[in-house]
Design a protein around this motif. Sequence first.
Motif, short mmCIF file in Angstrom:
data_model
loop_
_atom_site.label_atom_id
_atom_site.label_comp_id
_atom_site.label_asym_id
_atom_site.label_seq_id
_atom_site.Cartn_x
_atom_site.Cartn_y
_atom_site.Cartn_z
N THR A 90 18.52 -14.46 -5.92
CA THR A 90 18.85 -15.64 -6.73
C THR A 90 18.64 -15.42 -8.23
O THR A 90 19.16 -16.20 -9.03
CB THR A 90 18.00 -16.85 -6.29
N TYR A 91 17.89 -14.39 -8.63
CA TYR A 91 17.70 -14.11 -10.06
C TYR A 91 18.94 -13.41 -10.61
O TYR A 91 19.12 -12.21 -10.43
CB TYR A 91 16.47 -13.23 -10.28
N GLU A 92 19.78 -14.16 -11.27
CA GLU A 92 21.04 -13.63 -11.76
C GLU A 92 20.82 -12.74 -12.99
O GLU A 92 19.93 -13.00 -13.81
CB GLU A 92 21.98 -14.77 -12.13
N PRO A 93 21.61 -11.69 -13.15
CA PRO A 93 21.56 -10.89 -14.38
C PRO A 93 21.85 -11.77 -15.59
O PRO A 93 22.68 -12.69 -15.52
CB PRO A 93 22.67 -9.85 -14.17
N THR A 94 21.17 -11.51 -16.68
CA THR A 94 21.34 -12.34 -17.88
C THR A 94 22.74 -12.19 -18.47
O THR A 94 23.28 -13.14 -19.03
CB THR A 94 20.29 -11.98 -18.95
N ASP A 95 23.31 -11.01 -18.35
CA ASP A 95 24.66 -10.79 -18.88
C ASP A 95 25.37 -9.78 -17.99
O ASP A 95 25.15 -8.58 -18.08
CB ASP A 95 24.58 -10.27 -20.32
N ARG A 96 26.25 -10.27 -17.12
CA ARG A 96 26.94 -9.38 -16.17
C ARG A 96 27.87 -8.39 -16.87
O ARG A 96 28.18 -7.33 -16.32
CB ARG A 96 27.74 -10.21 -15.16
N THR A 97 28.30 -8.70 -18.07
CA THR A 97 29.21 -7.80 -18.79
C THR A 97 28.50 -6.54 -19.24
O THR A 97 29.15 -5.54 -19.58
CB THR A 97 29.83 -8.50 -20.01
N LYS A 98 27.16 -6.56 -19.26
CA LYS A 98 26.41 -5.40 -19.72
C LYS A 98 25.80 -4.60 -18.57
O LYS A 98 25.01 -3.68 -18.80
CB LYS A 98 25.31 -5.85 -20.68
N LEU A 99 26.16 -4.93 -17.33
CA LEU A 99 25.64 -4.19 -16.19
C LEU A 99 26.23 -2.77 -16.19
O LEU A 99 27.40 -2.58 -16.54
CB LEU A 99 26.00 -4.89 -14.89
N PRO A 100 25.46 -1.77 -15.78
CA PRO A 100 25.97 -0.40 -15.72
C PRO A 100 27.04 -0.25 -14.64
O PRO A 100 27.16 -1.10 -13.75
CB PRO A 100 24.72 0.43 -15.38
N ILE A 101 27.79 0.82 -14.70
CA ILE A 101 28.93 1.01 -13.81
C ILE A 101 28.53 1.07 -12.34
O ILE A 101 29.30 0.72 -11.46
CB ILE A 101 29.70 2.29 -14.22
N PHE A 102 27.29 1.50 -12.07
CA PHE A 102 26.86 1.63 -10.67
C PHE A 102 26.25 0.33 -10.13
O PHE A 102 25.88 0.27 -8.97
CB PHE A 102 25.83 2.77 -10.54
N SER A 103 26.14 -0.69 -10.95
CA SER A 103 25.57 -1.96 -10.50
C SER A 103 26.71 -2.92 -10.19
O SER A 103 27.15 -3.70 -11.03
CB SER A 103 24.65 -2.55 -11.57
N THR A 104 27.19 -2.87 -8.94
CA THR A 104 28.35 -3.65 -8.52
C THR A 104 28.03 -4.36 -7.21
O THR A 104 27.05 -4.07 -6.54
CB THR A 104 29.57 -2.73 -8.31
N GLY A 105 28.87 -5.31 -6.87
CA GLY A 105 28.62 -6.08 -5.65
C GLY A 105 27.33 -6.87 -5.76
O GLY A 105 26.52 -6.88 -4.83
N MET A 106 27.16 -7.57 -6.87
CA MET A 106 25.89 -8.23 -7.17
C MET A 106 25.75 -9.59 -6.48
O MET A 106 26.66 -10.42 -6.52
CB MET A 106 25.73 -8.40 -8.67
N ILE A 107 24.58 -9.81 -5.87
CA ILE A 107 24.13 -11.12 -5.42
C ILE A 107 22.73 -11.26 -5.99
O ILE A 107 21.76 -10.71 -5.45
CB ILE A 107 24.10 -11.24 -3.89
N GLY A 108 22.58 -11.99 -7.09
CA GLY A 108 21.31 -12.00 -7.79
C GLY A 108 21.04 -10.62 -8.36
O GLY A 108 21.87 -10.05 -9.07
N GLN A 109 19.89 -10.05 -8.01
CA GLN A 109 19.56 -8.69 -8.42
C GLN A 109 19.98 -7.66 -7.37
O GLN A 109 19.91 -6.45 -7.60
CB GLN A 109 18.06 -8.56 -8.69
N TYR A 110 20.40 -8.12 -6.21
CA TYR A 110 20.86 -7.22 -5.15
C TYR A 110 22.22 -6.62 -5.53
O TYR A 110 23.14 -7.35 -5.89
CB TYR A 110 20.98 -7.99 -3.84
N ALA A 111 22.31 -5.30 -5.47
CA ALA A 111 23.55 -4.60 -5.83
C ALA A 111 24.06 -3.85 -4.61
O ALA A 111 23.62 -2.74 -4.32
CB ALA A 111 23.30 -3.64 -6.99
N HIS A 112 25.01 -4.45 -3.91
CA HIS A 112 25.50 -3.79 -2.68
C HIS A 112 26.29 -2.52 -2.99
O HIS A 112 26.39 -1.64 -2.16
CB HIS A 112 26.37 -4.75 -1.87
N GLY A 113 26.82 -2.42 -4.20
CA GLY A 113 27.58 -1.23 -4.56
C GLY A 113 26.73 0.00 -4.78
O GLY A 113 27.27 1.09 -4.98
N ASN A 114 25.40 -0.13 -4.73
CA ASN A 114 24.50 1.01 -4.92
C ASN A 114 23.55 1.10 -3.73
O ASN A 114 22.73 0.22 -3.50
CB ASN A 114 23.73 0.87 -6.23
#
Length: 259
Positions: A90-114
């Motif tokens: 539930t803790y959302e990233p403060t700015d999704r546009t600044k997430l690194p390329i490997f941080s994808t498939g986000m649900i809160g801080q959960y990154a299913h793409g990694n």
Amino acid sequence: KAKDYEFFMKRSAYYRNLHHPETKFFQPKNSKGEWILPFDPYKYGANGGYPFTEGNGWQYYWYVPHDIDGLISLTGGVERFGERLDSMFTYEPTDRTKLPIFSTGMIGQYAHGNEPGHHIIYLFNRINQPWKTQKYAAEVMRSLYTNEPSGLCGNEDCGQMSSWYVFSALGFYPVDPISGRYEIGSPLFPEAKLHLGNGKTFTIIAHNAGEENPYIQSIHVNGKPYDKSYITHQMIMQGDTVSFEMGNQPGPVWYKDND
């Protein structure tokens, strides 16, 4: 080889040395054993930068698949562990546009793409909240996997993205593969069969399976009520039949414990 056993069992608990008593996160240390400061659990690291490999402090907090009970204890017990798991999703990233390329498939801080976080969804089972495992497993399968050229939300990395889907679609996942246990999730299909090399067939039946019914109401194995949050590799190899009753609301906790 008792000495080898004792050596590696002790070594497997060294993760506790990186748990900071104040921040309650696992934090990096330098070669002198000193905490590397400042520390930010939301900050990512990769390729020699901040000392996390393609992830952050939130995502790597759960990476103790061989000792979940120890991690629960270190976190402060079942209730605190549950609160922290909820926060993870539930803790959302403060700015999704600044997430690194490997941080994808986000649900809160959960990154299913990694892949280092692929087991986290199944940890709710260990604290008697299986409906949350079912909810998030179903959400990921239906929203982050699509039948198109770019249908995966992250790098396939030797087949891990696909293998997570195959396991989860069957209705279970190996949080700790060495244990021979597979934590139960949310089966996707009304019926699936594994034809084994020993000539036997392992069968999964999910009554009322469908997008509207991700929640397990009860489980039977070979026609008898089942009271564990996991199935075993032995059950698969001996050709058992696991039957799920699915519904659109969280069902009762069907298991007694995880012994």
